[in-house]
Design an enzyme around this catalytic site. Structure first.
Site, PDB file in Angstrom:
ATOM      1  N   SER A 142     -14.135 -11.962 -23.988  1.00 16.09           N
ATOM      2  CA  SER A 142     -13.141 -12.285 -22.956  1.00 16.09           C
ATOM      3  C   SER A 142     -12.588 -13.673 -23.244  1.00 16.09           C
ATOM      4  CB  SER A 142     -13.837 -12.299 -21.586  1.00 16.09           C
ATOM      5  OG  SER A 142     -12.993 -12.815 -20.591  1.00 16.09           O
ATOM      6  N   TYR A 155     -20.757 -15.160 -15.785  1.00 15.48           N
ATOM      7  CA  TYR A 155     -19.918 -14.223 -16.561  1.00 15.48           C
ATOM      8  C   TYR A 155     -19.472 -14.888 -17.872  1.00 15.48           C
ATOM      9  CZ  TYR A 155     -16.059 -11.055 -17.731  1.00 15.48           C
ATOM     10  OH  TYR A 155     -15.220 -10.178 -18.385  1.00 15.48           O
TER      11      TYR A 155
HETATM   12  P1  NDP Z   1     -13.658  -1.593 -15.631  1.00 12.94           P
HETATM   13  O1  NDP Z   1     -14.491  -2.014 -14.462  1.00 12.94           O
HETATM   14  O2  NDP Z   1     -12.428  -0.806 -15.358  1.00 12.94           O
HETATM   15  O3  NDP Z   1     -14.559  -0.809 -16.691  1.00 12.94           O
HETATM   16  C1  NDP Z   1     -15.894  -1.156 -16.945  1.00 12.94           C
HETATM   17  C2  NDP Z   1     -16.585   0.000 -17.588  1.00 12.94           C
HETATM   18  O4  NDP Z   1     -17.942  -0.357 -17.850  1.00 12.94           O
HETATM   19  C3  NDP Z   1     -16.598   1.238 -16.699  1.00 12.94           C
HETATM   20  O5  NDP Z   1     -16.250   2.347 -17.475  1.00 12.94           O
HETATM   21  C4  NDP Z   1     -18.052   1.335 -16.242  1.00 12.94           C
HETATM   22  O6  NDP Z   1     -18.396   2.715 -16.118  1.00 12.94           O
HETATM   23  C5  NDP Z   1     -18.768   0.709 -17.424  1.00 12.94           C
HETATM   24  N1  NDP Z   1     -20.107   0.230 -17.076  1.00 12.94           N
HETATM   25  C6  NDP Z   1     -20.453  -0.709 -16.181  1.00 12.94           C
HETATM   26  N2  NDP Z   1     -21.793  -0.829 -16.118  1.00 12.94           N
HETATM   27  C7  NDP Z   1     -22.304   0.071 -17.004  1.00 12.94           C
HETATM   28  C8  NDP Z   1     -23.609   0.432 -17.399  1.00 12.94           C
HETATM   29  N3  NDP Z   1     -24.699  -0.140 -16.860  1.00 12.94           N
HETATM   30  N4  NDP Z   1     -23.742   1.396 -18.336  1.00 12.94           N
HETATM   31  C9  NDP Z   1     -22.670   2.002 -18.876  1.00 12.94           C
HETATM   32  N5  NDP Z   1     -21.408   1.697 -18.553  1.00 12.94           N
HETATM   33  C10 NDP Z   1     -21.225   0.738 -17.616  1.00 12.94           C
HETATM   34  O7  NDP Z   1     -13.310  -2.953 -16.388  1.00 12.94           O
HETATM   35  P2  NDP Z   1     -12.497  -3.271 -17.741  1.00 12.94           P
HETATM   36  O8  NDP Z   1     -11.982  -2.050 -18.370  1.00 12.94           O
HETATM   37  O9  NDP Z   1     -11.570  -4.353 -17.414  1.00 12.94           O
HETATM   38  O10 NDP Z   1     -13.674  -3.898 -18.615  1.00 12.94           O
HETATM   39  C11 NDP Z   1     -13.999  -3.489 -19.930  1.00 12.94           C
HETATM   40  C12 NDP Z   1     -14.533  -4.693 -20.697  1.00 12.94           C
HETATM   41  O11 NDP Z   1     -13.490  -5.643 -20.887  1.00 12.94           O
HETATM   42  C13 NDP Z   1     -15.681  -5.429 -19.993  1.00 12.94           C
HETATM   43  O12 NDP Z   1     -16.657  -5.799 -20.946  1.00 12.94           O
HETATM   44  C14 NDP Z   1     -14.987  -6.666 -19.439  1.00 12.94           C
HETATM   45  O13 NDP Z   1     -15.868  -7.734 -19.257  1.00 12.94           O
HETATM   46  C15 NDP Z   1     -13.954  -6.926 -20.533  1.00 12.94           C
HETATM   47  N6  NDP Z   1     -12.840  -7.761 -20.086  1.00 12.94           N
HETATM   48  C16 NDP Z   1     -12.005  -7.331 -19.091  1.00 12.94           C
HETATM   49  C17 NDP Z   1     -10.992  -8.165 -18.641  1.00 12.94           C
HETATM   50  C18 NDP Z   1     -10.091  -7.798 -17.508  1.00 12.94           C
HETATM   51  O14 NDP Z   1      -9.333  -8.672 -17.040  1.00 12.94           O
HETATM   52  N7  NDP Z   1     -10.070  -6.566 -17.044  1.00 12.94           N
HETATM   53  C19 NDP Z   1     -10.772  -9.493 -19.242  1.00 12.94           C
HETATM   54  C20 NDP Z   1     -11.685  -9.817 -20.296  1.00 12.94           C
HETATM   55  C21 NDP Z   1     -12.679  -8.966 -20.709  1.00 12.94           C
HETATM   56  P3  NDP Z   1     -19.453   3.342 -15.082  1.00 12.94           P
HETATM   57  O15 NDP Z   1     -19.358   2.546 -13.816  1.00 12.94           O
HETATM   58  O16 NDP Z   1     -18.969   4.759 -14.928  1.00 12.94           O
HETATM   59  O17 NDP Z   1     -20.777   3.252 -15.761  1.00 12.94           O
END
Ligand code: NDP
Length: 248
Positions: A142, A155
């Site tokens: 990130s 974070y």
């Molecule tokens: P979302 O919340 O939309 O997606 C997060 C995903 O992670 C979901 O599919 C969720 O699925 C999954 N997840 C969470 N916990 C678990 C777990 N214990 N096991 C398996 N899967 C898990 O967020 P984003 O798409 O934005 O995030 C994706 C990545 O990008 C993350 O690493 C985030 O930190 C990073 N990021 C995002 C930014 C943003 O502004 N959106 C900026 C910078 C980085 P489920 O709950 O079904 O398990």
């Protein structure tokens, strides 16, 4: 033939946001996808959508905080498709609050998902990639892995750790001659479900305001796709992708 077609790609956190957008983009370019997350209904819906559009995808309900479940995920990919070309290590959570609020349970979860989850997924695929002397690991860090802001301390710590893990892995594989590429992707504000994880109302209000500039998850999917489609002797190691108007 594109350098994505026929590649077997595991995506963690495929049930929403960046993971889901990446799955759709790579499926449209002919990748064979292994979708992972905890919410089965979302994974099933995404699999159906990809298949209805002529793409190939399977899914496995998986929690990245379980080392065993990550091993099983790699085994499912191998059983179904015979190889693992790419891991998109994307699952992550972002509950934010000042440290004095003592949200210790949220700190533990962030460390488990954002750091240990990334390591467990790497551990599950690395032996198979090393054996084939071919592979690509893409970790979602990130902008928070490059700088630190109040409320995001833990974070930011986890995303700095992801960046360090990416660089350490890159150097280890480079000196080992395994042909494994490593890409660290650092998005800025992206529209997704990520903000829902913040329970502290004050911090949440600030985040909602900041995220008014957020860009679409497709923008990050394009960057991931670009990294994968490079020739195998070219590794895109680091990408920062922000909204044009994002200052910090
Ligand atoms: P979302 O919340 O939309 O997606 C997060 C995903 O992670 C979901 O599919 C969720 O699925 C999954 N997840 C969470 N916990 C678990 C777990 N214990 N096991 C398996 N899967 C898990 O967020 P984003 O798409 O934005 O995030 C994706 C990545 O990008 C993350 O690493 C985030 O930190 C990073 N990021 C995002 C930014 C943003 O502004 N959106 C900026 C910078 C980085 P489920 O709950 O079904 O398990």
């Amino acid at each position: 033939m594109s350098n994505i077609e026929e590649k077997v790609v595991i995506i963690t956190g495929a049930s929403s946001g960046i993971g889901e957008a990446t799955a759709k983009e790579l499926a449209s370019k002919g990748a064979k996808l292994v979708l992972a997350a905890r919410r089965e209904d979302r994974l099933q819906k995404l699999q159906e959508e990809i298949q209805n559009n002529g793409g190939q995808a399977i899914y496995k309900v998986s929690d990245v905080t379980s080392h065993e479940q990550m091993e099983e995920l790699a085994e499912v990919a191998l059983k179904e498709f015979g190889k693992i070309d790419v891991l998109v290590n994307n699952a992550g959570i972002m509950p934010q609050a000042f440290l004095f609020k003592k949200k210790i349970d949220e700190w533990d979860k962030m460390i488990d998902v954002n750091i240990k989850g990334v390591l467990y997924a790497i551990a599950a695929v690395l032996p198979f990639m090393r054996e084939r002397k071919s592979g690509h690991i893409i970790n979602l860090s990130s902008v928070a892995g490059h700088h630190i802001y109040p409320g995001g301390t833990v974070y930011c710590g986890t995303k700095h750790a992801v960046k360090a893990i990416s660089e350490g892995l890159r150097r280890e594989e480079a000196i080992s001659g395994t042909n494994i590429r490593v890409t660290n992707i650092s998005p800025g504000a992206v529209s997704s479900e990520l903000l829902k994880g913040t329970t502290d109302s004050e911090t949440r209000a600030g985040l909602n305001e900041f995220y008014k500039i957020a860009i679409d998850a497709d923008s990050i999917a394009h960057a991931i796709s670009f990294a994968i489609e490079q020739p195998s002797d070219v590794a895109i190691n680091e990408m920062i992708i922000r909204p044009t108007v994002q200052e910090g």
